[in-house]
Design a protein around this motif. Sequence first.
Motif, mmCIF file in Angstrom:
data_model
loop_
_atom_site.group_PDB
_atom_site.id
_atom_site.type_symbol
_atom_site.label_atom_id
_atom_site.label_comp_id
_atom_site.label_asym_id
_atom_site.label_seq_id
_atom_site.Cartn_x
_atom_site.Cartn_y
_atom_site.Cartn_z
ATOM 1 N N THR A 10 0.833 -1.200 0.000
ATOM 2 C CA THR A 10 0.000 0.000 0.000
ATOM 3 C C THR A 10 0.867 1.249 0.000
ATOM 4 O O THR A 10 0.620 2.197 -0.758
ATOM 5 N N VAL A 11 1.904 1.259 0.836
ATOM 6 C CA VAL A 11 2.803 2.414 0.921
ATOM 7 C C VAL A 11 3.564 2.604 -0.389
ATOM 8 O O VAL A 11 3.598 3.704 -0.952
ATOM 9 N N LEU A 12 4.174 1.531 -0.894
ATOM 10 C CA LEU A 12 4.963 1.643 -2.117
ATOM 11 C C LEU A 12 4.100 2.035 -3.313
ATOM 12 O O LEU A 12 4.523 2.831 -4.157
ATOM 13 N N SER A 13 2.894 1.502 -3.385
ATOM 14 C CA SER A 13 1.985 1.859 -4.483
ATOM 15 C C SER A 13 1.618 3.339 -4.435
ATOM 16 O O SER A 13 1.571 4.013 -5.463
ATOM 17 N N ALA A 14 1.364 3.855 -3.247
ATOM 18 C CA ALA A 14 1.021 5.269 -3.106
ATOM 19 C C ALA A 14 2.183 6.155 -3.536
ATOM 20 O O ALA A 14 1.989 7.168 -4.214
ATOM 21 N N ILE A 15 3.394 5.772 -3.159
ATOM 22 C CA ILE A 15 4.573 6.560 -3.546
ATOM 23 C C ILE A 15 4.753 6.512 -5.057
ATOM 24 O O ILE A 15 5.011 7.538 -5.692
ATOM 25 N N ARG A 16 4.588 5.339 -5.652
ATOM 26 C CA ARG A 16 4.726 5.223 -7.109
ATOM 27 C C ARG A 16 3.646 6.038 -7.831
ATOM 28 O O ARG A 16 3.933 6.777 -8.763
ATOM 29 N N ASP A 17 2.411 5.933 -7.371
ATOM 30 C CA ASP A 17 1.297 6.551 -8.078
ATOM 31 C C ASP A 17 1.154 8.047 -7.818
ATOM 32 O O ASP A 17 0.662 8.775 -8.678
ATOM 33 N N GLY A 21 2.904 13.492 -3.480
ATOM 34 C CA GLY A 21 1.595 13.599 -2.848
ATOM 35 C C GLY A 21 1.177 12.351 -2.092
ATOM 36 O O GLY A 21 0.069 12.284 -1.558
ATOM 37 N N ALA A 22 2.058 11.350 -2.008
ATOM 38 C CA ALA A 22 1.704 10.084 -1.360
ATOM 39 C C ALA A 22 1.329 10.278 0.104
ATOM 40 O O ALA A 22 0.372 9.668 0.596
ATOM 41 N N TYR A 23 2.074 11.116 0.805
ATOM 42 C CA TYR A 23 1.778 11.345 2.225
ATOM 43 C C TYR A 23 0.345 11.863 2.386
ATOM 44 O O TYR A 23 -0.428 11.352 3.207
ATOM 45 N N GLY A 24 -0.030 12.856 1.604
ATOM 46 C CA GLY A 24 -1.378 13.426 1.705
ATOM 47 C C GLY A 24 -2.464 12.408 1.403
ATOM 48 O O GLY A 24 -3.484 12.348 2.091
ATOM 49 N N VAL A 25 -2.247 11.594 0.383
ATOM 50 C CA VAL A 25 -3.225 10.568 0.013
ATOM 51 C C VAL A 25 -3.386 9.550 1.147
ATOM 52 O O VAL A 25 -4.504 9.204 1.530
ATOM 53 N N PRO A 32 -1.792 10.522 10.523
ATOM 54 C CA PRO A 32 -0.489 10.975 10.013
ATOM 55 C C PRO A 32 0.713 10.304 10.681
ATOM 56 O O PRO A 32 1.696 9.986 10.006
ATOM 57 N N LYS A 33 0.645 10.064 11.992
ATOM 58 C CA LYS A 33 1.764 9.400 12.676
ATOM 59 C C LYS A 33 1.969 7.980 12.157
ATOM 60 O O LYS A 33 3.096 7.505 12.059
#
Length: 162
Positions: A10-17, A21-25, A32-33
């Motif tokens: 989930t984390v790696l996909s968000a960073i790739r996609d 903006g991955a953090y915000g998504v 956030p923590k």
Amino acid sequence: MKRADLDTITVLSAIRDHEGGAYGVLAERFPPKVVLAAFAREDRARRTEYGVAEHLPWLTAKGRATLRAAERQRITLTRVVQTCYACPSQWDAWDADGRYYYLRYRWGVGTVETQPGPDMNTWTDREPLASFEHGDDLSGTISLTDFMALAGLTLAPGAEVS
């Protein structure tokens, strides 16, 4: 969403996609923590790196490889359209979520790429999700069944194939 749902893929996909903006998504779905802890976990595992701010990571080669391996195992195609029969054998394909895949076999090499859609004007250079060698340097013809087996893809029951 539960903390356990924020897994590596989930984390790696968000960073790739979503790149920067991955953090915000992810922070829209998780505290956030928890997101920052997941980013730190992936950094320690050397699947990501970051420059000046830990909430702006990018994927390392190891992270991209981890994501490609996981996606290969999960790709089930629901629609496949052959666009060329030989030299290269190629197909446009989609999964149940509407994600587009470009399947190509030429010069004895098969590749699976994800792109925005079949319009080549929208494509960008991306590393293949999967690749394989089969036959010799002049090989350019392969059946869809053989291609999918060698690439590690699955055809959904009742998939539309043309």
